[in-house]
Design a protein around this motif. Structure first.
Motif, PDB file in Angstrom:
ATOM      1  N   THR A  13      32.691  44.889  24.282  1.00 33.28           N
ATOM      2  CA  THR A  13      31.345  43.848  24.950  1.00 33.28           C
ATOM      3  C   THR A  13      30.405  43.676  24.452  1.00 33.28           C
ATOM      4  O   THR A  13      29.893  44.941  23.758  1.00 33.28           O
ATOM      5  N   GLU A  14      29.499  43.009  24.551  1.00 40.94           N
ATOM      6  CA  GLU A  14      28.260  43.477  23.781  1.00 40.94           C
ATOM      7  C   GLU A  14      27.498  42.706  25.248  1.00 40.94           C
ATOM      8  O   GLU A  14      27.320  41.925  26.116  1.00 40.94           O
ATOM      9  N   THR A  15      26.147  43.628  24.954  1.00 40.13           N
ATOM     10  CA  THR A  15      24.957  43.301  25.980  1.00 40.13           C
ATOM     11  C   THR A  15      25.023  41.537  25.996  1.00 40.13           C
ATOM     12  O   THR A  15      24.771  41.456  25.541  1.00 40.13           O
ATOM     13  N   GLY A  16      24.623  41.407  27.760  1.00 43.21           N
ATOM     14  CA  GLY A  16      24.433  40.428  28.398  1.00 43.21           C
ATOM     15  C   GLY A  16      25.880  39.397  28.078  1.00 43.21           C
ATOM     16  O   GLY A  16      25.145  38.494  29.200  1.00 43.21           O
ATOM     17  N   ARG A  17      26.702  40.311  28.001  1.00 42.46           N
ATOM     18  CA  ARG A  17      28.014  39.089  28.110  1.00 42.46           C
ATOM     19  C   ARG A  17      28.572  39.502  29.726  1.00 42.46           C
ATOM     20  O   ARG A  17      28.862  40.703  30.092  1.00 42.46           O
ATOM     21  N   GLN A  18      29.657  38.200  30.036  1.00 42.36           N
ATOM     22  CA  GLN A  18      30.231  38.537  31.022  1.00 42.36           C
ATOM     23  C   GLN A  18      31.186  38.922  31.133  1.00 42.36           C
ATOM     24  O   GLN A  18      32.061  38.415  30.131  1.00 42.36           O
ATOM     25  N   VAL A  19      32.061  40.115  31.702  1.00 42.93           N
ATOM     26  CA  VAL A  19      33.659  40.080  31.140  1.00 42.93           C
ATOM     27  C   VAL A  19      33.729  40.267  32.577  1.00 42.93           C
ATOM     28  O   VAL A  19      33.555  41.055  33.845  1.00 42.93           O
ATOM     29  N   THR A  20      35.428  40.263  32.598  1.00 42.32           N
ATOM     30  CA  THR A  20      36.130  40.696  33.803  1.00 42.32           C
ATOM     31  C   THR A  20      36.978  41.388  34.111  1.00 42.32           C
ATOM     32  O   THR A  20      37.982  41.298  32.725  1.00 42.32           O
ATOM     33  N   LEU A  21      37.593  42.585  33.997  1.00 44.79           N
ATOM     34  CA  LEU A  21      38.923  43.391  34.088  1.00 44.79           C
ATOM     35  C   LEU A  21      39.945  43.622  35.480  1.00 44.79           C
ATOM     36  O   LEU A  21      39.034  42.990  36.892  1.00 44.79           O
ATOM     37  N   MET A  22      40.104  43.127  35.104  1.00 43.69           N
ATOM     38  CA  MET A  22      41.941  42.615  35.606  1.00 43.69           C
ATOM     39  C   MET A  22      42.211  43.493  36.663  1.00 43.69           C
ATOM     40  O   MET A  22      42.509  44.598  36.030  1.00 43.69           O
ATOM     41  N   CYS A  23      43.168  43.090  37.942  1.00 46.53           N
ATOM     42  CA  CYS A  23      43.941  44.521  38.071  1.00 46.53           C
ATOM     43  C   CYS A  23      45.151  43.703  39.423  1.00 46.53           C
ATOM     44  O   CYS A  23      44.493  42.913  40.316  1.00 46.53           O
ATOM     45  N   HIS A  24      46.295  44.096  38.710  1.00 48.19           N
ATOM     46  CA  HIS A  24      47.193  43.356  40.413  1.00 48.19           C
ATOM     47  C   HIS A  24      48.366  45.027  40.533  1.00 48.19           C
ATOM     48  O   HIS A  24      48.630  45.247  39.384  1.00 48.19           O
ATOM     49  N   GLN A  25      47.938  44.285  41.707  1.00 47.07           N
ATOM     50  CA  GLN A  25      49.543  45.578  42.304  1.00 47.07           C
ATOM     51  C   GLN A  25      50.680  44.791  42.552  1.00 47.07           C
ATOM     52  O   GLN A  25      50.566  43.329  43.287  1.00 47.07           O
ATOM     53  N   THR A  26      52.203  45.105  43.295  1.00 52.12           N
ATOM     54  CA  THR A  26      53.067  44.649  43.397  1.00 52.12           C
ATOM     55  C   THR A  26      53.427  45.285  44.774  1.00 52.12           C
ATOM     56  O   THR A  26      54.497  44.677  44.820  1.00 52.12           O
ATOM     57  N   TRP A  27      52.432  46.275  45.289  1.00 54.73           N
ATOM     58  CA  TRP A  27      53.281  47.032  46.618  1.00 54.73           C
ATOM     59  C   TRP A  27      52.531  45.827  48.134  1.00 54.73           C
ATOM     60  O   TRP A  27      53.053  46.478  48.860  1.00 54.73           O
ATOM     61  N   SER A  28      51.966  45.080  48.003  1.00 53.05           N
ATOM     62  CA  SER A  28      51.390  44.443  48.663  1.00 53.05           C
ATOM     63  C   SER A  28      50.718  45.616  50.073  1.00 53.05           C
ATOM     64  O   SER A  28      50.851  45.342  50.951  1.00 53.05           O
ATOM     65  N   HIS A  29      49.437  46.417  48.882  1.00 52.88           N
ATOM     66  CA  HIS A  29      48.434  47.100  49.513  1.00 52.88           C
ATOM     67  C   HIS A  29      47.864  46.550  49.713  1.00 52.88           C
ATOM     68  O   HIS A  29      47.196  45.302  49.091  1.00 52.88           O
TER      69      HIS A  29
END
Lengths: 113, 116
Positions: A13-29
């Motif tokens: 990505t470029e400086t100044g941009r917004q970026v979202t990293l996703m995380c998903h778990q299936t154990w209901s931790h």
């Protein structure tokens, strides 16, 4: 598939941009965590969450935002990416009970240019 | 605040030999957990071994064992009969027994290479 998954695996990505990293778990931790890994620093905690709608800062939270509206998802947002945020990001989860093992996603390599 | 220190950025061992990775930590707590994680080139974090501070007996998992010295705040990892697949980055980690969200505090890592 059961487990903890991160997306994307790689991101530029470029400086100044917004970026979202996703995380998903299936154990209901209950607990989920975001770490960043940098050479010479090991893994440092950015944010963590004890349950849905409960989040707290870790060691290096500046420039990051998290949310947890559902138990299984814990996205990490860089509001305005900087080159110093170039890193490998790991999401992890663990169920309640401090002797239990933490499970990690595969990591996201983020490069800010 | 707790800290974890791994003073060996890199280590090397001959295949079939034994190697010891060092880890020291600082804490004022009496109850806690210590872990060693392995990170191969795939980046996956794999739990190698776990030690509860209240247990005097050192943990062992097959070829992996620890030397836990609570008074010295030392937690070293010994790998016996080293194999090529042991080559990886190894992280020592601390977790408080008390309710701090179960978060792990990591050392800087030691990169282990195994020579055939």
């Amino acid at each position: 598939d059961a487990g903890i998954t991160q997306s994307p695996r790689y991101k530029i990505t470029e400086t100044g941009r917004q970026v979202t990293l996703m995380c998903h778990q299936t154990w209901s931790h209950s607990y989920m965590f975001w770490y960043r890994q940098d050479l010479g620093h090991g893994l440092r905690l950015i944010y963590y969450s004890a349950a849905a709608d409960i989040t707290d800062k870790g060691e290096v939270p500046d420039g990051y935002v998290v949310s947890r509206s559902k138990t299984e998802n814990f996205p990490l947002t860089l509001e305005s990416a900087t080159r110093s945020q170039t890193s490998v990001y790991f999401c992890a989860s663990t169920r309640q009970g401090l002797s239990t093992e933490a499970f990690f996603g595969q990591g996201t390599r983020l490069t800010v240019v | 605040a707790q800290t974890v220190t791994q003073s060996q950025p890199e280590m090397s061992v001959q295949e079939a030999e034994t190697v010891t990775l060092s880890c020291t930590y600082d804490t004022s707590e009496s109850d806690y957990y210590l872990f060693w994680y392995k990170q191969p080139p795939s980046r996956q974090m794999i739990l190698v071994i776990r030690q509860e501070a209240y247990k005097q007996q050192n943990a062992t998992e097959n070829r992996f064992s620890v030397n836990f010295q609570k008074a010295a705040k030392s937690f070293s990892l010994k790998i016996s009969d080293s194999q090529l697949g042991d080559a990886a980055m190894y992280f020592c980690a601390y977790r408080s027994y008390y309710n701090q969200g179960g978060k792990l505090i990591f050392g800087q890592g030691t990169e282990l290479s195994v020579k055939p």
